[in-house]
Design a protein around this motif. Structure first.
Motif, short mmCIF file in Angstrom:
data_model
loop_
_atom_site.label_atom_id
_atom_site.label_comp_id
_atom_site.label_asym_id
_atom_site.label_seq_id
_atom_site.Cartn_x
_atom_site.Cartn_y
_atom_site.Cartn_z
N ALA A 134 62.72 59.15 15.14
CA ALA A 134 61.47 59.18 15.15
C ALA A 134 60.62 59.32 16.37
O ALA A 134 59.59 59.00 16.42
CB ALA A 134 60.96 58.28 14.20
N ALA A 137 61.26 64.17 20.25
CA ALA A 137 61.91 65.46 19.94
C ALA A 137 61.92 65.48 18.07
O ALA A 137 61.69 66.54 17.82
CB ALA A 137 63.40 65.14 20.31
N ASN A 157 65.52 56.69 10.59
CA ASN A 157 65.17 55.93 11.70
C ASN A 157 65.60 54.43 11.89
O ASN A 157 65.36 53.77 10.74
CB ASN A 157 63.77 56.29 12.22
CG ASN A 157 63.76 55.85 13.83
OD1 ASN A 157 64.41 56.54 14.70
ND2 ASN A 157 62.91 55.11 14.34
N SER A 159 64.30 52.00 13.82
CA SER A 159 63.04 50.95 13.83
C SER A 159 62.28 51.63 12.63
O SER A 159 61.81 52.79 12.38
CB SER A 159 62.35 51.07 15.24
OG SER A 159 60.84 51.45 14.74
N VAL A 234 70.19 67.55 19.46
CA VAL A 234 69.25 67.95 20.59
C VAL A 234 69.87 67.77 21.68
O VAL A 234 69.30 68.03 22.94
CB VAL A 234 68.08 67.27 20.44
CG1 VAL A 234 67.06 67.61 19.21
CG2 VAL A 234 67.99 65.49 20.59
N1 LIG Z 1 67.53 69.91 23.75
C1 LIG Z 1 66.31 70.13 24.18
O1 LIG Z 1 65.57 70.84 24.53
C2 LIG Z 1 65.45 68.60 24.01
C3 LIG Z 1 64.11 68.73 23.97
C4 LIG Z 1 63.31 67.25 23.88
C5 LIG Z 1 64.41 65.97 23.87
N2 LIG Z 1 65.67 66.24 23.70
C6 LIG Z 1 66.71 64.93 23.64
O2 LIG Z 1 66.02 64.30 22.57
C7 LIG Z 1 66.82 63.12 22.70
C8 LIG Z 1 65.52 62.14 22.24
O3 LIG Z 1 64.29 62.36 22.87
P1 LIG Z 1 62.92 61.67 22.68
O4 LIG Z 1 61.86 61.99 23.54
O5 LIG Z 1 62.57 62.11 21.20
O6 LIG Z 1 63.07 60.39 22.75
P2 LIG Z 1 62.56 58.91 22.39
O7 LIG Z 1 60.98 59.24 21.90
O8 LIG Z 1 62.71 57.77 23.09
O9 LIG Z 1 63.02 58.63 20.67
C9 LIG Z 1 64.52 58.33 20.83
C10 LIG Z 1 64.83 58.03 19.29
O10 LIG Z 1 66.17 57.75 19.29
C11 LIG Z 1 66.47 56.69 18.66
N3 LIG Z 1 67.63 55.81 19.11
C12 LIG Z 1 68.08 55.88 20.38
N4 LIG Z 1 69.25 55.32 20.30
C13 LIG Z 1 69.60 54.76 19.13
C14 LIG Z 1 70.71 54.04 18.52
N5 LIG Z 1 71.81 53.74 19.44
N6 LIG Z 1 70.94 54.00 17.25
C15 LIG Z 1 69.71 54.62 16.50
N7 LIG Z 1 68.80 55.40 17.00
C16 LIG Z 1 68.61 55.33 18.07
C17 LIG Z 1 65.43 55.97 18.59
O11 LIG Z 1 65.50 55.24 17.42
P3 LIG Z 1 64.05 53.75 17.46
O12 LIG Z 1 62.89 54.21 17.10
O13 LIG Z 1 64.83 52.61 16.53
O14 LIG Z 1 64.33 53.22 18.73
C18 LIG Z 1 64.21 57.19 18.51
O15 LIG Z 1 63.83 57.48 17.05
C19 LIG Z 1 66.71 62.96 24.32
O16 LIG Z 1 68.17 62.63 24.33
C20 LIG Z 1 66.51 64.08 24.71
O17 LIG Z 1 67.24 64.38 25.83
C21 LIG Z 1 66.28 67.33 23.86
#
Ligand SMILES: NC(=O)c1ccc[n+]([C@@H]2O[C@H](COP(=O)([O-])OP(=O)(O)OC[C@H]3O[C@@H](n4cnc5c(N)ncnc54)[C@H](OP(=O)(O)O)[C@@H]3O)[C@@H](O)[C@H]2O)c1
Length: 292
Positions: A134, A137, A157, A159, A234
């Protein structure tokens, strides 16, 4: 007769903090070279307190635009002159585009890139999607996939607070922007998740599996992945995550994080230059730096 000479480069770049590990330059600059454009993509470390000066600097240097990454995606908005439709819905900008009149407009290409890589495999219209995560991304993917016609999103999600916040956006403003009829469920994620029967799209939009935690697994029951599903992850580094491997073994169609990264880069270059770059050149640029 002397040839007309032009030594002026056009500039774009990425503002982030930290930013040194951001690989975007490795796909954008080869694309510019292949397009015969003398453009530069600069990877620029901008501290949060320096963001206003950095945007003013980009205006002064005549940047054609720039990407924003953590922690600037929301903070940059107040320094811009307007927002595209989906960036306004998401409340986050990852790509700023200079218009002919000099105005800087904020767009969000993360979700658009996802939709574009998805459409190479299937049409999202009328489909049912499970979306893990959530954060930014997930927000970007949910908004663009719904605007592209997805009918049901099951948001999963860890949280509850963050999940409910996104559920509120999806079932409110997003549903309205889609003309109504979007079905949203929220599930708090506390054990291995069973993908519901009838699901056509599964997306990991969490950071689970990102380097250096390459052995981490998305908590789901892999036996509930079936060959009629499109499964997307992602995580760009490494692109072959455990989810990508499991889904491939089970015969699903698979989109890896490099696919999404390249596709959003293609859209960024189209915004900045008005021309379509070679996605293959961009993917190879990334594969070289990731050693895949
Ligand atoms: N390929 C692409 O073009 C692209 C583009 C954008 C982003 N991304 C990737 O997308 C990922 C997420 O980015 P974001 O900006 O969305 O990050 P973010 O805003 O920090 O969100 C991270 C999400 O991951 C969840 N999470 C993390 N560790 C977890 C675990 N151990 N168990 C369950 N849930 C977990 C978090 O849950 P909680 O809410 O519970 O903390 C939150 O929902 C990154 O790795 C980034 O590299 C890739």
């Amino acid at each position: 007769m002397s040839q007309e000479l032009n030594f002026k480069q056009e500039l774009v770049g990425c503002f982030g903090f930290p930013v040194a590990e951001n690989p975007t330059q490795a796909m954008i600059e080869p694309a510019f070279r292949a397009m015969g454009l003398d453009w530069r993509y600069l990877t620029l470390e901008v501290k949060p307190e320096d963001l206003p000066a950095a945007v003013a600097g980009a205006r002064a240097f005549g940047f054609q635009g720039f990407n924003c990454t953590i922690p600037h995606k929301v903070a940059v908005i107040e320094h811009l002159d307007g927002l595209g439709e989906s960036a306004a819905l998401m409340g986050a900008v990852n790509c700023v585009v200079r218009q002919d009149d000099g105005r800087l407009i904020g767009e969000n290409t993360d979700g658009k890139g996802f939709v574009s890589s998805f459409k190479e495999l299937a049409d999202p219209a009328g489909k049912s999607m499970v979306l893990f995560g959530a954060g930014g991304a997930s927000r970007a993917i949910g908004v663009e996939m719904a605007l592209a016609g997805v009918k049901k999103i099951t948001l999963v999600n860890r949280s509850e607070e963050r999940g409910r916040e996104l559920e509120y956006l999806f079932s409110g403003k997003l549903n309205e922007a889609c003309g109504g009829g979007l079905e949203i469920d929220f599930v708090k994620w506390d054990s291995d998740f069973d993908i519901p029967v009838g699901t056509e799209i599964v997306v990991n939009a969490t950071s689970i599996g990102l380097f250096p935690d390459v052995d981490a697994r998305v908590p789901l029951n892999v036996d509930t992945l079936t060959p009629d599903m499109v499964v997307a992850d992602v995580i760009p580094n490494p692109p072959k995550t455990n989810l990508v491997k499991d889904a491939t073994e089970r015969g699903c169609q698979v989109i890896d994080g490099l696919g999404m990264l390249v596709a959003q880069g293609v859209i960024g270059i189209e915004f900045w230059t008005g021309e379509t770059p070679d996605a293959g050149v961009m993917r190879r640029g990334l594969e070289e730096v990731f050693g895949t």
